[in-house]
Design a protein around this motif. Structure first.
Motif, PDB file in Angstrom:
ATOM      1  N   PRO A   9       5.550   1.151   8.039  1.00 27.17           N
ATOM      2  CA  PRO A   9       5.252  -0.289   8.221  1.00 27.17           C
ATOM      3  C   PRO A   9       5.847  -1.080   6.899  1.00 27.17           C
ATOM      4  N   PRO A  10       6.039  -2.410   7.073  1.00 31.23           N
ATOM      5  CA  PRO A  10       6.371  -3.255   6.204  1.00 31.23           C
ATOM      6  C   PRO A  10       5.759  -3.116   4.502  1.00 31.23           C
ATOM      7  N   HIS A  11       4.381  -2.926   4.762  1.00 34.02           N
ATOM      8  CA  HIS A  11       3.711  -2.874   3.365  1.00 34.02           C
ATOM      9  C   HIS A  11       3.919  -1.158   2.783  1.00 34.02           C
ATOM     10  N   GLN A  12       4.341  -0.320   3.478  1.00 32.27           N
ATOM     11  CA  GLN A  12       4.551   0.904   2.993  1.00 32.27           C
ATOM     12  C   GLN A  12       6.053   1.283   2.819  1.00 32.27           C
ATOM     13  N   LEU A  13       6.997   0.468   3.111  1.00 31.59           N
ATOM     14  CA  LEU A  13       8.256   1.030   3.087  1.00 31.59           C
ATOM     15  C   LEU A  13       8.830   1.327   1.899  1.00 31.59           C
ATOM     16  N   VAL A  14       8.659   0.254   1.042  1.00 31.20           N
ATOM     17  CA  VAL A  14       9.172   0.452  -0.431  1.00 31.20           C
ATOM     18  C   VAL A  14       8.452   1.713  -1.240  1.00 31.20           C
ATOM     19  N   GLU A  15       7.178   1.853  -1.216  1.00 32.77           N
ATOM     20  CA  GLU A  15       6.465   2.515  -1.888  1.00 32.77           C
ATOM     21  C   GLU A  15       6.584   4.100  -1.473  1.00 32.77           C
ATOM     22  N   LEU A  16       6.941   4.330  -0.003  1.00 36.96           N
ATOM     23  CA  LEU A  16       7.203   5.592   0.577  1.00 36.96           C
ATOM     24  C   LEU A  16       8.696   6.080   0.230  1.00 36.96           C
ATOM     25  N   LEU A  17       9.673   5.218   0.604  1.00 35.39           N
ATOM     26  CA  LEU A  17      10.907   5.533   0.491  1.00 35.39           C
ATOM     27  C   LEU A  17      11.560   5.784  -0.802  1.00 35.39           C
ATOM     28  N   LEU A  18      11.009   4.797  -1.897  1.00 35.52           N
ATOM     29  CA  LEU A  18      11.615   4.895  -3.183  1.00 35.52           C
ATOM     30  C   LEU A  18      11.413   6.394  -3.985  1.00 35.52           C
ATOM     31  N   PRO A  19      10.455   7.037  -3.866  1.00 28.11           N
ATOM     32  CA  PRO A  19      10.216   8.222  -4.338  1.00 28.11           C
ATOM     33  C   PRO A  19      11.108   9.479  -3.791  1.00 28.11           C
ATOM     34  N   CYS A  69       2.231  14.216 -14.834  1.00 25.84           N
ATOM     35  CA  CYS A  69       1.736  13.045 -15.076  1.00 25.84           C
ATOM     36  C   CYS A  69       2.254  12.368 -13.459  1.00 25.84           C
ATOM     37  N   LEU A  70       1.586  11.116 -13.100  1.00 23.86           N
ATOM     38  CA  LEU A  70       1.770  10.549 -11.952  1.00 23.86           C
ATOM     39  C   LEU A  70       2.380   9.209 -12.335  1.00 23.86           C
ATOM     40  N   LEU A  71       2.765   8.406 -11.480  1.00 25.15           N
ATOM     41  CA  LEU A  71       2.944   7.049 -11.377  1.00 25.15           C
ATOM     42  C   LEU A  71       1.900   6.276 -10.640  1.00 25.15           C
ATOM     43  N   VAL A  72       1.357   5.457 -10.726  1.00 28.90           N
ATOM     44  CA  VAL A  72       0.243   4.664 -10.286  1.00 28.90           C
ATOM     45  C   VAL A  72       0.377   3.323  -9.895  1.00 28.90           C
ATOM     46  N   LEU A  73       0.370   2.985  -8.653  1.00 28.22           N
ATOM     47  CA  LEU A  73       0.611   1.509  -8.546  1.00 28.22           C
ATOM     48  C   LEU A  73      -0.773   0.942  -8.081  1.00 28.22           C
ATOM     49  N   PRO A  74      -1.156   0.305  -9.182  1.00 30.67           N
ATOM     50  CA  PRO A  74      -2.727  -0.165  -9.083  1.00 30.67           C
ATOM     51  C   PRO A  74      -2.920  -1.255  -8.108  1.00 30.67           C
ATOM     52  N   ASP A  75      -1.979  -2.021  -7.827  1.00 27.21           N
ATOM     53  CA  ASP A  75      -2.182  -3.192  -6.893  1.00 27.21           C
ATOM     54  C   ASP A  75      -2.397  -2.682  -5.400  1.00 27.21           C
ATOM     55  N   ALA A 125       7.831  -7.240   3.983  1.00 25.48           N
ATOM     56  CA  ALA A 125       7.359  -6.632   3.100  1.00 25.48           C
ATOM     57  C   ALA A 125       6.494  -7.632   2.073  1.00 25.48           C
ATOM     58  N   PRO A 126       5.325  -7.170   1.460  1.00 25.44           N
ATOM     59  CA  PRO A 126       4.564  -8.178   0.679  1.00 25.44           C
ATOM     60  C   PRO A 126       4.936  -8.251  -0.629  1.00 25.44           C
ATOM     61  N   TYR A 127       6.316  -8.420  -1.027  1.00 24.70           N
ATOM     62  CA  TYR A 127       6.819  -8.484  -2.332  1.00 24.70           C
ATOM     63  C   TYR A 127       7.840  -9.619  -2.442  1.00 24.70           C
ATOM     64  N   PRO A 128       7.504 -10.565  -2.996  1.00 23.19           N
ATOM     65  CA  PRO A 128       8.317 -11.929  -3.128  1.00 23.19           C
ATOM     66  C   PRO A 128       9.728 -11.740  -3.391  1.00 23.19           C
TER      67      PRO A 128
END
Length: 274
Positions: A21-31, A103-109, A217-220
């Motif tokens: 879904p749009p709100h997950q597309l970037v966060e899932l695919l980039l890694p 270590c991890l990368l965390v996306l706080p928002d 996606a929710p990223y202007p």
């Protein structure tokens, strides 16, 4: 789906492009894109730190905040509860150039965590599922935009293994401001890697069968970049950097790197990094 500039686990990447879904597309695919590139290039010395910093710059190009967070990782076999792996105590070598730990990368928002290098551990690599991306379901309540507090824990199941992450006291963020640290000495390489990764991501997202969801996606800043590069020619230059054929700030067409592309003045800035 049209031809995509993807390598590595094409099945997983294609599935994400088709179904996420749009709100997950970037966060899932980039890694997953990072993992594909790292597999071809060979693992860097400080694999988890290098991965997290490259991804941090890539997310930053889209205006997405992300932070490094050191963790202790305990891996157990679910059937017998036997411990099959545990990270050693977190530390840097005497010269500050080699990190021992994880270590991890965390996306706080979005309260999401990314363990891009979880398959460096042999017990997990055999499952061939790629990077681990999930919610930071910590034992303590945390609000949007907050990092997981020290000593908080969360569990993730992968195959027949149970992964227990414990957040440690010392934040790696302090290293980002240390002029003599490994991070500071390699900031140019990590930034370049992140910009190229974000560029590769844009090429995948502008596929005709994907761009409609990507524009939701929710990223202007990501949406603004997609509008600008949607039909632009691209190339990889002699330095192996992605560039797009677009007008510069004066209106003259140039081959521009992603961070050089002029965007409308109302566009949010790339996320500021140390």
């Amino acid at each position: 789906m049209g031809a995509l500039p993807l390598k590595g686990n094409l099945g997983m990447q294609a599935t994400l492009l088709e179904q996420a879904p749009p709100h997950q597309l970037v966060e899932l695919l980039l890694p997953h894109l990072w993992a594909s590139i790292a597999e071809e290039a060979g693992a860097p010395s400080n694999i988890c730190v290098d991965a997290a910093l490259a991804l941090r710059h890539a997310f930053g190009q889209y205006g997405i905040r992300s932070e490094l967070q050191p963790v202790d990782l305990n891996i157990r076999n679910q059937e017998g509860g036997e411990e099959v792996f545990r990270t050693s105590e977190q530390s840097w070598s005497a010269d500050g150039m080699v990190f021992h730990g994880h270590c991890l990368l965390v996306l706080p928002d979005s309260q999401r965590m990314v363990d891009a290098t979880v398959e460096q551990f042999a017990q997990i690599a055999t499952l061939e599922q790629g990077p681990l991306i999930g919610r930071t379901a910590a034992s303590e309540e945390i609000g949007p935009g907050e990092l997981m507090p020290p000593h908080s824990q969360f569990l993730v199941q992968r195959g027949d293994l149970l992964l227990r992450y414990t957040v440690l006291d010392e934040p790696l963020a302090s290293l980002l401001r240390d002029d003599q640290s490994y991070v500071s000495r390699h900031v140019a390489e990590h930034r370049r890697a992140g910009i190229n990764l974000a560029s590769l991501m844009l090429l995948a997202l502008r596929d005709p069968e994907v761009i409609g969801r990507a524009r939701q996606a929710p990223y202007p800043r990501l949406r603004a970049l997609l509008r600008v590069v949607a039909d632009a020619d691209h190339q990889v230059d002699a330095a192996r950097d992605f560039r797009f054929r677009l007008p510069d700030a004066t209106g003259q067409e140039q081959w521009l790197r992603l961070d050089e592309i002029p965007l409308p003045p109302t566009t949010p800035a790339a996320y500021p990094l140390y």
